[in-house]
Write a protein that holds these residues in place. Structure first.
Motif, mmCIF file in Angstrom:
data_model
loop_
_atom_site.group_PDB
_atom_site.id
_atom_site.type_symbol
_atom_site.label_atom_id
_atom_site.label_comp_id
_atom_site.label_asym_id
_atom_site.label_seq_id
_atom_site.Cartn_x
_atom_site.Cartn_y
_atom_site.Cartn_z
ATOM 1 N N VAL A 81 34.540 37.511 45.338
ATOM 2 C CA VAL A 81 35.589 37.810 46.326
ATOM 3 C C VAL A 81 36.391 39.065 45.963
ATOM 4 C CG1 VAL A 81 35.784 35.489 47.289
ATOM 5 C CG2 VAL A 81 37.166 36.085 45.300
ATOM 6 N N GLY A 82 35.676 40.115 45.613
ATOM 7 C CA GLY A 82 36.336 41.387 45.369
ATOM 8 C C GLY A 82 36.811 41.623 43.962
ATOM 9 N N THR A 83 36.548 40.682 43.054
ATOM 10 C CA THR A 83 36.950 40.882 41.666
ATOM 11 C C THR A 83 35.910 40.225 40.775
ATOM 12 O OG1 THR A 83 38.776 40.682 40.089
ATOM 13 C CG2 THR A 83 38.396 38.815 41.554
ATOM 14 N N LEU A 84 36.178 40.149 39.491
ATOM 15 C CA LEU A 84 35.320 39.452 38.542
ATOM 16 C C LEU A 84 36.198 38.597 37.648
ATOM 17 C CD1 LEU A 84 32.845 42.271 37.386
ATOM 18 C CD2 LEU A 84 32.379 40.434 39.016
ATOM 19 N N CYS A 85 35.575 37.649 36.975
ATOM 20 C CA CYS A 85 36.346 36.878 36.003
ATOM 21 C C CYS A 85 36.546 37.712 34.742
ATOM 22 C CB CYS A 85 35.637 35.561 35.684
ATOM 23 S SG CYS A 85 34.181 35.759 34.639
#
Length: 720
Positions: A81-85
């Protein structure tokens, strides 16, 4: 259900560390969390994927002067959703690690490693594979991979060409019980909760905030904003407490009792009358004694709490479910986990939540891929682990190691699978590898497992080569495709596809690989209704999800099955019933605790332990410490920050203690990814202790999962 106030006092800083990493590109030496840099600069943008976990989140890599300068999660990927962990950002720097293996290595008779050419390494390994097959048959060969798409696809095809079906995913080894229990009941092996639209979710033993899915965290935040109930059931209140309305601190390993009591209560309330359940009356009869009062005695919860939980689930249905996602992989491996998964699947069926908004969406297999020309070849032999662990979906990797220890598996290929560090009893696993006629580690860095193998082959990282696509997600399924982002930092490194194709040539089965990665990827994309070029251009392509109307149960009855002949043959009841954990603290007397484990926001297994930014965060926040209940610590004369000694008959080690009210009194918690035992992993060396050393090499009956939390230890203040 009334919400319990969840205190922040004593909370470990893992959540803070993960949030800090996700928010600040500076922490990752240039890998930003999103398009936050305002200044214009020239960059090549390439779509790729993360390989830290099976989610394989898609992201765009911004390349400047041949180096990854920034990574931005693909907004269309339901996990990213537009980022990473935190791990995804940290591992984006892995190509620049100073600890990478620089050439093929062969172990000498005195235990040292010598550099050899690729031709010599692949030729000798290939000939040995062929010799083992000639002498003992294909079943004497096995492979364990990290489960990423290219590794699993290529290695499975190589092994099938050699007549072996024995290929296992290390990434899902500890969760095999959940997958297998679900398969026994539903025919499916996984599901994904529609958190954003749920009215109530009961999360068993998993910290959703700490698992590698920013999308799941965002969806839970949506649920909370809509005033959904989010109930955490776990012996430890992990970082997901920030999104929970209630924490139920069960005794570890007793979740099954809670689920059985809930099932009985739902049936009493009339749920499931129209559910597609086979043999429901048989299970109803088996549940008759599982009252809230019975479960309360086992779980350590109040009977009224269980009653209220059941009533709330019934009222919220069908936008309500029990969530097993990621449970076993990060802290739920007990002697009853497979049966817990079966019971949870049946409870969800009573709730009517399958593939409806706010419920749980089953992940449908991509059946069309099995018919592709590049698919693994048919093999007549039966998986060698099936005889003992017949319930294990897709085989039991730990049993393959046991067979190697006993000598019946003679050749073992390991691709990014650090089994000698992550499985119970590392010494036993090391002996298994060393007893093989042939053992090969394909890895970018020297690991404990590589140190046990006869050959170590330097692997290109995911960002350094083209890969096969993956299909992930169930609520919003997608196809992700990744391309090479940068030139290989290690000139001698080769991709998994190149290595496997070379091994095939050495083993005289080269005809099995008369195609390129691009050829295979194109076929796989077309089977999903995408073109290869189109999928590569966008990185993430949306696919159609299963709806309740087009859901077909791939079971013998065509329904969800309450009774299983296979489970009965494995020594369980035909329907899910109570199964005791293998060991219990109170059976050993005062002073014994169950040593539980799990993941953290910046870390997941040992794959990330040697990442420089992630190791730095773990050290800064003391994430390698031991959690202990405050009352138990006081009784033992232990205070926050003390150095303590934990020990049992298998191991003894000292570690700093974190004293907290947020863990059940009979449990201790130690993260699973620390205690690296190879000094060539310089970032992780000396950080924490290894939880797996305290665990015997034992597997769950029928299911074959390692019993990572079925071990007891004592704890005392160091020097006392």
């Amino acid at each position: 259900m009334s919400a319990k106030v969840i205190t922040r006092r004593g909370f470990v800083a893992a959540g803070v560390a993960g949030a800090a990493l996700a928010a600040s590109g500076a922490t990752l030496a240039g890998c930003a969390a999103g398009p936050t840099t305002e200044k214009a600069y020239a960059a090549d943008v390439v779509n790729t994927q993360c390989t830290v976990c099976p989610n394989q989140c898609g992201y765009a890599a911004y390349v400047v002067d041949g180096n990854i300068d920034k990574v931005v999660g693909n907004a269309a990927d339901p996990h990213a959703v537009g980022t990473l962990c935190a791990r995804g950002f940290g591992m984006a720097t892995a190509a620049a690690s100073a600890d990478r293996v620089e050439s093929p290595l062969r172990r000498t008779e005195d235990g040292r490693y010598e550099a050899v050419s690729w031709d010599e390494a692949l030729g000798q390994i290939g000939r040995t594979l062929a010799d083992i097959r000639q002498d003992a048959g294909g079943s004497a060969l096995a492979a364990i991979t990290d489960g990423t798409s290219t590794a699993q696809w290529y290695v499975r095809r190589l092994m099938s060409a050699l007549g072996s079906p024995n290929v296992y995913e290390n990434a899902t080894t500890a969760s095999v019980s959940v997958a297998s229990g679900l398969a026994q009941a539903t025919g499916f092996t996984a599901y994904e909760v529609d958190y954003a639209r749920a009215k109530m979710v009961v999360i068993l033993g998993a910290s959703t905030v700490e698992v590698p899915s920013p999308g799941a965290v965002a969806a839970l935040e949506e649920a909370r904003a809509a005033e959904a109930q989010v109930v955490m059931v776990d012996s430890r209140l992990a970082a997901s407490g920030s999104l929970a309305t209630e924490w139920l601190p069960v005794r570890p390993g007793t979740e099954l009792a809670l689920v059985l009591a809930v099932a009985r209560g739902l049936l009493e309330r009339g749920l499931g009358a129209e559910a597609p359940l086979a043999d429901l009356d048989q299970w109803r009869a088996a549940l008759s004694d599982y009252t809230p009062a019975w479960a309360a005695e086992i779980c350590g919860l109040g009977a009224d709490v269980i009653e209220t939980l059941t009533a709330d689930l019934a009222q919220a249905a069908p936008a309500a479910c029990i969530d097993l996602s990621w449970m076993a992989l990060f802290g739920g491996s007990y002697g009853n986990t497979g049966e817990l998964a079966r019971a949870a699947a049946l409870v969800n069926t009573l709730l009517g939540c399958w593939n409806v908004p706010g419920g749980a969406y089953l992940a449908a297999p991509v059946a069309a891929w099995a018919d592709l020309s590049v698919s693994p070849l048919p093999v007549e032999a039966v998986d060698v682990t099936a005889e003992v662990y017949a319930l294990a979906w897709d085989g039991a990797a730990p049993q393959a190691l046991r067979l190697a220890h006993e000598g019946s598996i003679r050749g073992l290929l390991l691709v990014d699978a650090n089994v000698a560090a992550e499985y119970p009893d590392p010494d036993y696993v090391r002996e298994a590898l060393e007893r093989c006629t042939l053992s090969v580690a394909v890895t970018p860095e020297m690991t404990e497992t590589a140190r046990c193998c006869q050959f170590v082959l330097p692997e290109k990282l995911w960002s350094e080569s083209d890969q096969l696509p993956t299909v992930t997600g169930a609520v919003h399924p997608v196809l992700n495709l990744s391309s090479a982002v940068i030139e290989p930092v290690v000139p001698e490194a080769r991709s998994v596809a190149e290595i496997v194709s070379g091994l095939a040539q050495g083993a005289d089965v080269a005809d099995a690989f008369n195609f390129s990665v691009a050829d295979a990827a194109a076929e796989m994309c077309e089977a999903c209704g995408c073109t290869y070029a189109g999928a590569a251009a966008v990185g993430t392509s949306s696919l159609a999800s299963l709806t309740a109307e087009n859901l077909v149960w791939p079971t013998a009855s065509g329904k969800v099955e309450c009774a299983s002949a296979a489970c009965e043959a494995a020594g369980y009841s035909a329907t899910p019933t109570w199964v005791e954990p293998t060991v219990a603290p109170d059976a050993l007397g005062f002073g014994y605790y169950r040593l539980t484990t799990g993941n953290q926001a910046p870390q997941t297994t040992t794959k990330t332990a040697n990442g420089a930014p992630l190791a730095a965060i773990a050290e800064q926040y003391g994430l390698d410490g031991l959690w202990m209940n405050a009352a138990a610590a006081e009784a033992a004369g232990i205070a926050e920050g003390d150095k303590v000694v934990i020990e049992n008959e298998y191991a003894s080690a000292s570690v700093r203690v974190h004293v907290t009210e947020l863990i059940e009194p009979t449990a201790l918690y130690l993260a699973s990814h620390y205690g690296v035992e190879d000094d060539e992993q310089q970032q992780a060396d000396g950080l924490g202790i290894r939880q797996a050393r305290f665990v015997p090499f034992a597997l769950e009956r029928g299911y074959g999962a390692p019993l990572l939390q079925e071990t007891m230890v004592t704890v005392r203040k160091a020097g006392a």
